[in-house]
Scaffold this active site. Structure first.
Site, PDB file in Angstrom:
ATOM      1  N   ALA A  17       0.916  -1.269   0.211  1.00  0.00           N
ATOM      2  CA  ALA A  17       0.104   0.073   0.022  1.00  0.00           C
ATOM      3  C   ALA A  17       0.805   1.300  -0.051  1.00  0.00           C
ATOM      4  CB  ALA A  17      -0.945   0.132   1.091  1.00  0.00           C
ATOM      5  N   ALA A  18       2.163   1.343  -0.293  1.00  0.00           N
ATOM      6  CA  ALA A  18       2.950   2.464  -0.260  1.00  0.00           C
ATOM      7  C   ALA A  18       2.434   3.084  -1.671  1.00  0.00           C
ATOM      8  CB  ALA A  18       4.301   2.014  -0.373  1.00  0.00           C
ATOM      9  N   GLY A  19       2.498   2.474  -2.619  1.00  0.00           N
ATOM     10  CA  GLY A  19       1.808   3.047  -3.765  1.00  0.00           C
ATOM     11  C   GLY A  19       0.439   3.900  -3.794  1.00  0.00           C
ATOM     12  N   ASP A  20      -0.369   2.883  -3.116  1.00  0.00           N
ATOM     13  CA  ASP A  20      -1.607   3.399  -2.794  1.00  0.00           C
ATOM     14  C   ASP A  20      -1.679   4.797  -1.992  1.00  0.00           C
ATOM     15  OD1 ASP A  20      -2.630   1.184  -4.084  1.00  0.00           O
ATOM     16  OD2 ASP A  20      -2.788   0.270  -2.235  1.00  0.00           O
TER      17      ASP A  20
HETATM   18  O1  RIB Z   1      -1.839  -2.494  -3.227  1.00  0.00           O
HETATM   19  C1  RIB Z   1      -2.013  -3.003  -2.067  1.00  0.00           C
HETATM   20  C2  RIB Z   1      -2.858  -3.684  -2.102  1.00  0.00           C
HETATM   21  O2  RIB Z   1      -3.267  -4.780  -3.261  1.00  0.00           O
HETATM   22  C3  RIB Z   1      -3.409  -4.912  -1.221  1.00  0.00           C
HETATM   23  O3  RIB Z   1      -4.078  -4.054  -0.037  1.00  0.00           O
HETATM   24  C4  RIB Z   1      -4.682  -5.819  -1.616  1.00  0.00           C
HETATM   25  O4  RIB Z   1      -5.692  -5.939  -1.147  1.00  0.00           O
HETATM   26  C5  RIB Z   1      -4.278  -5.565  -3.253  1.00  0.00           C
HETATM   27  O5  RIB Z   1      -5.423  -5.292  -3.916  1.00  0.00           O
END
Ligand code: RIB
Length: 307
Positions: free
Chosen positions: A256-259
């Site tokens: 989730a760093a990119g998110d």
């Molecule tokens: O980008 C990370 C996410 O990728 C995770 O939370 C997982 O659910 C996938 O969707």
């Protein structure tokens, strides 16, 4: 970091329950290895980006679909606890909530298997039905964990309604149709996704520049390639090309760093900040996220980001 009033971000995307095993290393095909930790945490690229945008300063609405099960209920409550508008979150009567099986090794690398479940039911009709949420947003954010026709419909609605559109093309399994590019204001791939979309293998920032030039030539207004600890390469609408260095930190989990980068960038852009400031803000947020475990639990709040 801008102190202007909150902007509005609408996220179209996935919600997954992440089942996360910590292991000494990644298992090989056919191999069983012992893990040394397990957690079940809220995730999904759409949900993570919505939570990031909310914690980092935006009013957020989420368009997505959960199953009629306990995972779905947990994921919806997690979004509501962040103040995210979930009125456009549908509940499937037939599919179970999306899940992600994640292995994070001691080198902090992860591998992820996603089972889409109810995420596969977010449809172009849902986008048409929720047009008011697109029209009222400053910024629309999409990824590729919901059906491609739905993502295209969301980008097209954003373009038609003159909203700013962001596509984080993750995960990128193949090239995007050429008619998508003019619908995208900010295309934000990581290096693997940029390589898949452009055909350019990326080993160094110069390769990212070549990939970004190819993707911009297809019609994306701005291309921002995230390169992990190497920083972020941005090729912008006005022709400027810059490498933004990333703060060096001790990463323990890059999930989730990119998110976090995308959500933070979207929140800051929606407040009216300059693109370069929004990139730097997203980077500072992502640098904190990698020092913490899990997807949504790792995402920092706005007050934690230094100016
Ligand atoms: O980008 C990370 C996410 O990728 C995770 O939370 C997982 O659910 C996938 O969707």
């Amino acid at each position: 970091m801008s102190n202007s009033p909150q902007g509005r971000v609408t996220v179209v995307g996935s919600l997954n329950m992440d089942l996360v095993a910590r292991t000494p290393r990644q298992p090989r095909p056919g191999e069983t290895i012992s893990g040394h930790g397990f957690k079940q945490v809220a995730g999904g690229k759409g949900g993570n980006q919505a939570v990031a945008a909310a914690r980092l300063g935006a009013h957020v609405a989420m368009i997505g679909c959960i199953g009629d099960d306990s995972n779905g209920a947990i994921l919806k409550s997690a979004l509501e606890a962040e103040g995210i508008d979930c009125t456009a979150l549908a509940t499937s009567t037939s599919a179970s909530t999306g899940v992600a099986l994640i292995v994070v090794d001691d080198a902090s690398q992860n591998s992820i298997v996603v089972v889409a479940g109810s995420n596969a039911e977010v449809s172009p009709a849902d986008i048409a039905e929720q047009e008011a949420l697109i029209a009222s947003a400053d910024v629309i954010v999409c990824q590729l964990e919901t059906p491609v026709d739905t993502v295209r419909a969301a980008l097209a609605a954003g373009r038609r309604l003159q909203r700013t559109t962001i596509l984080n093309p993750a995960p990128a399994a193949h090239k995007l149709p050429i008619d998508w590019f003019p619908l995208i204001d900010y295309l934000i791939p990581n290096e693997l996704e940029a390589a898949t979309l452009s055909g350019v293998t990326i080993n160094k920032p110069d390769d990212a520049r070549r990939a970004a030039e190819m993707l911009k030539a297809k019609g994306a207004r701005n291309v921002i390639v995230t390169l992990g600890s190497e920083g972020v390469f941005a090729l912008l609408d006005d022709g400027t090309a810059s490498l933004f260095q990333t703060q060096k930190v001790e990463a323990i989990d890059t999930t989730a760093a990119g998110d976090t980068f995308v959500g933070g960038f979207a929140a800051e852009l929606a407040r009216g900040s300059a693109v370069a400031d929004a990139i730097a803000f997203g980077q500072r947020a992502a640098a904190i996220a990698v020092t913490r475990e899990g997807a949504q639990p790792s995402i920092p709040h706005r007050h934690e980001i230094s100016a």
